[in-house]
Motif scaffolding. Structure first.
Motif, PDB file in Angstrom:
ATOM      1  N   LEU A  49      55.420  47.101  17.610  1.00  0.00           N
ATOM      2  CA  LEU A  49      54.293  46.806  18.489  1.00  0.00           C
ATOM      3  C   LEU A  49      53.209  46.093  17.695  1.00  0.00           C
ATOM      4  N   THR A  50      52.594  45.090  18.320  1.00  0.00           N
ATOM      5  CA  THR A  50      51.436  44.449  17.707  1.00  0.00           C
ATOM      6  C   THR A  50      50.202  45.298  17.988  1.00  0.00           C
ATOM      7  N   TYR A  51      49.071  44.900  17.440  1.00  0.00           N
ATOM      8  CA  TYR A  51      47.837  45.662  17.658  1.00  0.00           C
ATOM      9  C   TYR A  51      47.459  45.662  19.132  1.00  0.00           C
ATOM     10  N   GLU A  52      47.629  44.516  19.791  1.00  0.00           N
ATOM     11  CA  GLU A  52      47.303  44.424  21.221  1.00  0.00           C
ATOM     12  C   GLU A  52      48.195  45.346  22.048  1.00  0.00           C
ATOM     13  N   MET A  53      49.477  45.406  21.695  1.00  0.00           N
ATOM     14  CA  MET A  53      50.419  46.220  22.448  1.00  0.00           C
ATOM     15  C   MET A  53      50.248  47.711  22.147  1.00  0.00           C
ATOM     16  N   ALA A  54      49.797  48.044  20.948  1.00  0.00           N
ATOM     17  CA  ALA A  54      49.689  49.448  20.545  1.00  0.00           C
ATOM     18  C   ALA A  54      48.542  50.175  21.234  1.00  0.00           C
ATOM     19  N   ASN A  55      47.514  49.451  21.655  1.00  0.00           N
ATOM     20  CA  ASN A  55      46.371  50.087  22.316  1.00  0.00           C
ATOM     21  C   ASN A  55      46.594  50.145  23.823  1.00  0.00           C
ATOM     22  N   PRO A  56      46.396  51.310  24.431  1.00  0.00           N
ATOM     23  CA  PRO A  56      46.569  51.419  25.880  1.00  0.00           C
ATOM     24  C   PRO A  56      45.462  50.677  26.632  1.00  0.00           C
ATOM     25  N   PRO A  57      45.646  50.473  27.937  1.00  0.00           N
ATOM     26  CA  PRO A  57      44.699  49.666  28.708  1.00  0.00           C
ATOM     27  C   PRO A  57      43.272  50.204  28.746  1.00  0.00           C
ATOM     28  N   HIS A  58      43.085  51.510  28.617  1.00  0.00           N
ATOM     29  CA  HIS A  58      41.719  52.015  28.716  1.00  0.00           C
ATOM     30  C   HIS A  58      40.907  51.718  27.461  1.00  0.00           C
ATOM     31  N   ARG A  63      38.607  48.796  21.635  1.00  0.00           N
ATOM     32  CA  ARG A  63      39.389  48.492  20.444  1.00  0.00           C
ATOM     33  C   ARG A  63      40.208  47.221  20.595  1.00  0.00           C
ATOM     34  N   LYS A  64      40.334  46.715  21.794  1.00  0.00           N
ATOM     35  CA  LYS A  64      41.091  45.488  22.003  1.00  0.00           C
ATOM     36  C   LYS A  64      40.324  44.581  22.958  1.00  0.00           C
TER      37      LYS A  64
END
Length: 167
Positions: A49-58, A63-64
């Motif tokens: 997972l990239t950093y963008e994919m690792a963080n959930p939508p909330h 953080r993103k």
């Protein structure tokens, strides 16, 4: 004064049970489990997972960042539907032009009538081809979208450099 017959409705005894049986109210327990846009953990934990994919939508805006920066969806904004359609077209065009080289999300930034596109690419082709594709992309998108387009490209040697974690 109103007549009593007008105030109280008269129900036929044959119709009343059917009327009450057809009106039911169903409830279910609340489910607070949010599963949208989350990746399932694999048994071997080998999915990158990239950093963008690792963080959930909330965590968007905490953080993103946003993948598309524009103000057309605000109240009074012009062309919100066209902006979304153009963003989808830009993303598909970038992925198709730089086939198998795009390692991250395509970020689109709109400022007045200028569009900036940020992306991380893998160094899989020669510098000469890369410069040609950059000019080709900027020229065609500028012509199609009728506004100046600038690519902000960062290159990496290997696709593994953008991997944030494995799940």
């Amino acid at each position: 004064m109103l007549h009593k017959a007008l105030v109280t409705p008269v129900l036929c005894p044959k119709v009343a049970p059917a009327l009450f049986l057809s009106r039911q109210f169903h409830i279910s327990p609340v489910c607070n489990k949010v599963q949208a846009a989350r990746y399932k953990i694999t048994p071997k934990r080998d999915r990158p997972l990239t950093y963008e994919m690792a963080n959930p939508p909330h965590f968007i805006a905490h953080r993103k960042g946003w993948n598309s920066l524009n103000v057309s969806s605000l109240e009074g904004g012009i062309r919100p539907a066209e902006t979304v359609t153009e963003d989808i077209f830009i993303r598909k065009f970038m992925i198709g032009t730089f086939h198998s080289l795009v390692c991250s999300e395509v970020i689109i930034k709109r400022q007045h009538n200028h569009i900036r596109i940020a992306v991380i690419l893998r160094q899989g082709i020669t510098a000469r081809k890369m410069y040609f594709l950059i000019g080709y992309t900027e020229e065609l998108l500028s012509y199609w979208l009728q506004c100046p387009v600038t690519l902000e490209i960062q290159t990496i040697a290997d696709r593994k450099e953008v991997i944030f974690k494995y799940i």
